[in-house]
Design a protein around this motif. Structure first.
Motif, PDB file in Angstrom:
ATOM      1  N   HIS A 213     -63.173 -12.493  79.856  1.00  0.00           N
ATOM      2  CA  HIS A 213     -64.692 -12.343  78.474  1.00  0.00           C
ATOM      3  C   HIS A 213     -64.276 -11.360  77.593  1.00  0.00           C
ATOM      4  O   HIS A 213     -65.385 -10.438  77.549  1.00  0.00           O
ATOM      5  CB  HIS A 213     -65.564 -12.873  79.157  1.00  0.00           C
ATOM      6  N   SER A 214     -63.800  -9.840  77.438  1.00  0.00           N
ATOM      7  CA  SER A 214     -63.732  -8.923  77.050  1.00  0.00           C
ATOM      8  C   SER A 214     -63.340  -8.882  75.783  1.00  0.00           C
ATOM      9  O   SER A 214     -62.944  -9.415  75.038  1.00  0.00           O
ATOM     10  CB  SER A 214     -62.785  -8.137  77.935  1.00  0.00           C
ATOM     11  N   ARG A 215     -64.442  -8.164  75.477  1.00  0.00           N
ATOM     12  CA  ARG A 215     -64.289  -8.096  73.543  1.00  0.00           C
ATOM     13  C   ARG A 215     -63.375  -7.328  73.474  1.00  0.00           C
ATOM     14  O   ARG A 215     -62.196  -7.280  72.557  1.00  0.00           O
ATOM     15  CB  ARG A 215     -65.640  -7.519  72.700  1.00  0.00           C
ATOM     16  N   GLY A 216     -63.277  -5.911  73.594  1.00  0.00           N
ATOM     17  CA  GLY A 216     -61.955  -5.240  73.307  1.00  0.00           C
ATOM     18  C   GLY A 216     -60.577  -5.383  73.962  1.00  0.00           C
ATOM     19  O   GLY A 216     -60.238  -5.180  73.474  1.00  0.00           O
ATOM     20  N   GLY A 217     -60.226  -6.205  75.513  1.00  0.00           N
ATOM     21  CA  GLY A 217     -59.106  -7.059  75.534  1.00  0.00           C
ATOM     22  C   GLY A 217     -58.899  -7.946  74.224  1.00  0.00           C
ATOM     23  O   GLY A 217     -58.104  -8.250  73.898  1.00  0.00           O
ATOM     24  N   PHE A 218     -59.287  -8.604  74.068  1.00  0.00           N
ATOM     25  CA  PHE A 218     -59.294  -9.125  73.065  1.00  0.00           C
ATOM     26  C   PHE A 218     -59.165  -9.093  71.294  1.00  0.00           C
ATOM     27  O   PHE A 218     -58.218  -8.842  70.916  1.00  0.00           O
ATOM     28  CB  PHE A 218     -60.693  -9.935  71.947  1.00  0.00           C
ATOM     29  N   LEU A 219     -59.079  -7.612  71.262  1.00  0.00           N
ATOM     30  CA  LEU A 219     -58.924  -7.210  70.034  1.00  0.00           C
ATOM     31  C   LEU A 219     -57.359  -6.161  70.829  1.00  0.00           C
ATOM     32  O   LEU A 219     -57.051  -5.928  69.991  1.00  0.00           O
ATOM     33  CB  LEU A 219     -60.066  -5.530  69.416  1.00  0.00           C
ATOM     34  N   ALA A 220     -57.188  -5.407  72.034  1.00  0.00           N
ATOM     35  CA  ALA A 220     -56.518  -4.556  72.245  1.00  0.00           C
ATOM     36  C   ALA A 220     -55.567  -6.703  71.846  1.00  0.00           C
ATOM     37  O   ALA A 220     -53.564  -5.492  71.386  1.00  0.00           O
ATOM     38  CB  ALA A 220     -56.104  -4.371  72.925  1.00  0.00           C
ATOM     39  N   ILE A 221     -55.390  -7.518  72.531  1.00  0.00           N
ATOM     40  CA  ILE A 221     -53.755  -8.092  72.970  1.00  0.00           C
ATOM     41  C   ILE A 221     -53.543  -8.790  70.909  1.00  0.00           C
ATOM     42  O   ILE A 221     -53.184  -9.508  71.308  1.00  0.00           O
ATOM     43  CB  ILE A 221     -54.589  -9.566  73.311  1.00  0.00           C
ATOM     44  N   ALA A 222     -54.959  -8.777  70.709  1.00  0.00           N
ATOM     45  CA  ALA A 222     -54.481  -8.795  68.801  1.00  0.00           C
ATOM     46  C   ALA A 222     -53.477  -8.122  68.181  1.00  0.00           C
ATOM     47  O   ALA A 222     -52.604  -8.352  67.595  1.00  0.00           O
ATOM     48  CB  ALA A 222     -55.849  -9.163  68.201  1.00  0.00           C
ATOM     49  N   ALA A 223     -53.719  -6.649  68.979  1.00  0.00           N
ATOM     50  CA  ALA A 223     -53.340  -5.183  68.058  1.00  0.00           C
ATOM     51  C   ALA A 223     -51.543  -5.781  68.976  1.00  0.00           C
ATOM     52  O   ALA A 223     -50.368  -5.415  67.945  1.00  0.00           O
ATOM     53  CB  ALA A 223     -53.443  -4.622  68.098  1.00  0.00           C
ATOM     54  N   MET A 224     -51.631  -5.564  70.419  1.00  0.00           N
ATOM     55  CA  MET A 224     -50.490  -5.488  70.546  1.00  0.00           C
ATOM     56  C   MET A 224     -49.592  -6.235  70.003  1.00  0.00           C
ATOM     57  O   MET A 224     -48.175  -6.522  69.944  1.00  0.00           O
ATOM     58  CB  MET A 224     -50.732  -5.782  72.791  1.00  0.00           C
ATOM     59  N   SER A 225     -49.900  -8.262  69.997  1.00  0.00           N
ATOM     60  CA  SER A 225     -48.899  -9.435  69.963  1.00  0.00           C
ATOM     61  C   SER A 225     -48.735  -8.911  68.347  1.00  0.00           C
ATOM     62  O   SER A 225     -47.535  -9.379  68.378  1.00  0.00           O
ATOM     63  CB  SER A 225     -50.440 -10.272  69.440  1.00  0.00           C
ATOM     64  N   ALA A 226     -48.972  -8.622  67.237  1.00  0.00           N
ATOM     65  CA  ALA A 226     -48.713  -7.967  66.645  1.00  0.00           C
ATOM     66  C   ALA A 226     -47.006  -7.161  66.697  1.00  0.00           C
ATOM     67  O   ALA A 226     -46.205  -6.752  65.813  1.00  0.00           O
ATOM     68  CB  ALA A 226     -50.221  -7.243  65.200  1.00  0.00           C
ATOM     69  N   MET A 227     -48.058  -5.965  67.053  1.00  0.00           N
ATOM     70  CA  MET A 227     -46.668  -5.068  67.461  1.00  0.00           C
ATOM     71  C   MET A 227     -45.203  -5.654  68.123  1.00  0.00           C
ATOM     72  O   MET A 227     -44.591  -4.923  68.209  1.00  0.00           O
ATOM     73  CB  MET A 227     -47.460  -3.699  67.986  1.00  0.00           C
ATOM     74  N   PHE A 228     -46.156  -6.353  69.015  1.00  0.00           N
ATOM     75  CA  PHE A 228     -44.920  -7.137  70.063  1.00  0.00           C
ATOM     76  C   PHE A 228     -43.577  -7.940  68.989  1.00  0.00           C
ATOM     77  O   PHE A 228     -42.832  -7.424  69.387  1.00  0.00           O
ATOM     78  CB  PHE A 228     -45.948  -7.907  71.124  1.00  0.00           C
ATOM     79  N   TRP A 229     -44.863  -8.399  68.256  1.00  0.00           N
ATOM     80  CA  TRP A 229     -43.771  -9.896  67.207  1.00  0.00           C
ATOM     81  C   TRP A 229     -42.785  -8.360  66.654  1.00  0.00           C
ATOM     82  O   TRP A 229     -41.838  -8.920  66.516  1.00  0.00           O
ATOM     83  CB  TRP A 229     -44.617 -10.126  66.322  1.00  0.00           C
ATOM     84  N   TRP A 230     -43.574  -7.167  65.802  1.00  0.00           N
ATOM     85  CA  TRP A 230     -43.174  -6.620  64.559  1.00  0.00           C
ATOM     86  C   TRP A 230     -41.452  -5.728  65.498  1.00  0.00           C
ATOM     87  O   TRP A 230     -40.158  -5.638  64.730  1.00  0.00           O
ATOM     88  CB  TRP A 230     -43.799  -5.958  64.298  1.00  0.00           C
ATOM     89  N   ARG A 231     -41.832  -5.216  66.855  1.00  0.00           N
ATOM     90  CA  ARG A 231     -40.458  -4.751  67.327  1.00  0.00           C
ATOM     91  C   ARG A 231     -39.564  -5.537  68.383  1.00  0.00           C
ATOM     92  O   ARG A 231     -38.438  -5.191  68.964  1.00  0.00           O
ATOM     93  CB  ARG A 231     -41.028  -3.887  68.669  1.00  0.00           C
ATOM     94  N   SER A 232     -39.783  -7.254  68.841  1.00  0.00           N
ATOM     95  CA  SER A 232     -39.165  -7.733  69.572  1.00  0.00           C
ATOM     96  C   SER A 232     -37.489  -7.822  68.923  1.00  0.00           C
ATOM     97  O   SER A 232     -38.221  -8.555  67.323  1.00  0.00           O
ATOM     98  CB  SER A 232     -39.566  -9.252  70.205  1.00  0.00           C
ATOM     99  N   ARG A 233     -37.276  -8.270  69.173  1.00  0.00           N
ATOM    100  CA  ARG A 233     -35.821  -8.756  68.931  1.00  0.00           C
ATOM    101  C   ARG A 233     -35.568 -10.030  68.801  1.00  0.00           C
ATOM    102  O   ARG A 233     -34.691 -10.342  67.994  1.00  0.00           O
ATOM    103  CB  ARG A 233     -34.743  -9.079  69.712  1.00  0.00           C
ATOM    104  N   ARG A 234     -36.379 -10.765  69.614  1.00  0.00           N
ATOM    105  CA  ARG A 234     -36.890 -12.254  69.746  1.00  0.00           C
ATOM    106  C   ARG A 234     -37.892 -12.544  68.391  1.00  0.00           C
ATOM    107  O   ARG A 234     -38.763 -13.380  68.507  1.00  0.00           O
ATOM    108  CB  ARG A 234     -36.441 -12.900  70.755  1.00  0.00           C
ATOM    109  N   LYS A 235     -38.143 -12.595  67.389  1.00  0.00           N
ATOM    110  CA  LYS A 235     -39.149 -12.858  66.636  1.00  0.00           C
ATOM    111  C   LYS A 235     -39.408 -14.077  66.918  1.00  0.00           C
ATOM    112  O   LYS A 235     -40.707 -14.957  66.954  1.00  0.00           O
ATOM    113  CB  LYS A 235     -38.799 -12.260  65.135  1.00  0.00           C
ATOM    114  N   GLY A 236     -38.672 -15.182  66.796  1.00  0.00           N
ATOM    115  CA  GLY A 236     -38.744 -16.772  66.839  1.00  0.00           C
ATOM    116  C   GLY A 236     -39.002 -17.316  67.965  1.00  0.00           C
ATOM    117  O   GLY A 236     -40.246 -17.533  67.495  1.00  0.00           O
ATOM    118  N   LEU A 237     -38.635 -16.238  68.735  1.00  0.00           N
ATOM    119  CA  LEU A 237     -39.309 -16.917  70.289  1.00  0.00           C
ATOM    120  C   LEU A 237     -40.927 -16.415  70.281  1.00  0.00           C
ATOM    121  O   LEU A 237     -41.522 -17.013  70.583  1.00  0.00           O
ATOM    122  CB  LEU A 237     -38.447 -16.263  71.928  1.00  0.00           C
ATOM    123  N   ILE A 238     -41.094 -14.810  70.244  1.00  0.00           N
ATOM    124  CA  ILE A 238     -41.894 -14.349  70.203  1.00  0.00           C
ATOM    125  C   ILE A 238     -43.181 -14.800  69.670  1.00  0.00           C
ATOM    126  O   ILE A 238     -43.996 -15.159  70.363  1.00  0.00           O
ATOM    127  CB  ILE A 238     -42.041 -13.048  70.307  1.00  0.00           C
TER     128      ILE A 238
END
Length: 448
Positions: A213-238
């Motif tokens: 229930h962390s609001r800061g954690g929610f913002l962090a996971i949103a930012a990380m997810s966007a960066m995660f998808w961009w840098r991943s070699r398997r964009k479809g899976l991610i």
């Protein structure tokens, strides 16, 4: 039974660490991140296990010849300067005697970080360090994720008691940082079941982070997810996994969770958020009027009486930036940021140069995923206090060690032996390249 298991692991690893001190680094990392002894109820709970791990590692470090000087890259230099500045800040701070315990705790972590930089040298050690660091957090994340699913998110997830990440907010950020590291490991394994297991671990870590229930954690996971998808070699899976989380996991969260997340855009009406902003203002004023900052903590009532505008209640900054600013002043913040900017650049170097040869592609994957983790840390850290936690510094060591390995063509000098031979449970073959430490051999094809 749990106490006996933990004590047995520590005892065996401590014996090995005397001859192969890099194993002591693994033991320290496991104890420091996972805090397994905090889930026991007997002797292991209060036993000085971390001190034992540190002691045998330092003894082994003095006896082994397979070590290097720690200043292997700019991030380590920035880190050393920050550690020195922290000590000055503590000595010239508001309450050196009262802050000693926190300074001592942080310096132990920093000392073992330097030791890790001296002992983590070859690919096998780098990979082992990544497995221990990410795996320790993944076990906690899997436990918290299952709890979130079984309770429908109606109860908050908390970290190990008595640790840096016992608070729900800090625990959320630590799990978010872990997810890209787990993906890095997933890219290296060949077993289909291992890949599926790591996918499950990533999803459970995400569920646990949301369940805090962390609001800061929610913002962090949103930012990380966007960066995660961009840098991943398997964009479809991610992309599919992220879509699954959005369409399936989030609608399952209770109304209380959604109400808490909605306060992100209505922070002026939320007393907790305004108290946090007030603490940020106090931290800025402390740094402005005190060159060395407040010490290991600027949360002294006198500062809030002098500089508080919204309230005079002493509160934590809930921000790595304002925490460091209030504690150690503008110089401390500059050095702290220098660590992470240089680490991000070093990770970028790995991503670029690691693709040039087959032997170094794993290092490119590591650099890319550490960059993703650092984005999550930078965004989530703006709202969470996790300045001294081990895991980001572990990532720094991983990047620096991998960069040195790539630059010096480490694969050419690494002898070819198995894992069991490497750790000393089997005698190495006669044709293996000799070293001063019988345990200092890399893995052959990553198998036993």
């Amino acid at each position: 039974m749990r106490d006996l298991l933990i004590l047995s692991i520590v005892g065996v690893a401590a014996i090995f660490a005397l001859k192969r001190p890099w194993i002591g680094v693994m033991l320290w990392t496991w104890l420091s991140l996972m805090n397994p002894h905090r889930y026991a109820w007997g002797l292991a709970y209060s036993a000085p296990l971390a001190a034992i791990a540190a002691g045998v590692t330092l003894l082994g470090l003095m006896m082994t010849k397979d070590r290097q000087q720690p200043f292997q890259g700019p991030p380590i230099v920035w880190f050393f300067l920050f550690a020195c500045w922290i000590t000055l800040s503590w000595l010239f701070g508001m309450d050196p005697a009262g802050d000693y315990e926190q300074w001592n705790k942080v310096m132990k972590i920093y000392l073992m970080t330097f030791v890790a930089g001296m002992l983590i040298i070859n690919k096998m050690q780098i990979m082992a360090f990544a497995w221990v660091a990410a795996g320790s957090m993944a076990i906690l994340g899997a436990k918290g994720g299952l709890f979130t699913i079984l309770t429908g998110g109606n109860h908050r997830v908390w970290g190990p008691p008595g640790s840096f990440i016992q608070d729900n907010n800090e625990f959320a950020l630590s799990l978010i940082i872990t997810i890209p590291l787990l993906h890095f490991l997933q890219l290296q394994v060949k077993s289909v079941w291992m890949k599926h297991g790591l996918t499950a671990a990533m999803l459970l870590c995400a569920a646990a982070a949301i369940g805090t229930h962390s609001r800061g954690g929610f913002l962090a996971i949103a930012a990380m997810s966007a960066m995660f998808w961009w840098r991943s070699r398997r964009k479809g899976l991610i992309g599919g996994l992220l879509l699954f989380a959005v369409l399936v996991a989030l609608p399952m969260m209770p109304e209380e969770w959604w109400e808490r997340m909605n306060t992100i855009t209505e922070y002026k009406e939320d007393g907790s958020a305004m108290g946090r902003i007030n603490a940020w203002g106090v931290a800025f004023e402390v740094a402005k009027h005190h060159f060395f900052g407040g010490g290991m903590s600027y949360q002294h009532q006198v500062f809030f009486l002098l500089y508080g505008t919204y309230e005079t209640v002493s509160r934590a900054a809930h921000s790595i930036y304002f925490q460091v600013l209030g504690n150690h002043g503008f110089v401390g913040l500059f050095l702290f940021l220098g660590i992470w900017f240089s680490t991000y650049r070093a990770a970028g170097w790995l991503g670029k140069n690691g693709r040039k040869q087959d032997e170094t592609k794993w290092a490119a994957d590591l650099g890319a995923m550490v960059q993703v983790s650092l984005v999550g840390y930078a965004v989530g850290g703006a709202f969470l206090s996790l300045s001294y936690f081990d895991l980001p510094y572990n990532m720094m060591i991983l990047v620096v060690a991998a960069q040195v390995w790539v630059r010096t063509r480490g694969w050419e000098r690494d002898p070819q032996v198995s894992w069991l031979e490497y750790i000393g449970l089997r005698k190495p073959p006669k044709n293996a390249s000799p070293t001063s430490d019988p345990g200092a051999y890399p893995v052959r094809n990553g198998t036993q």
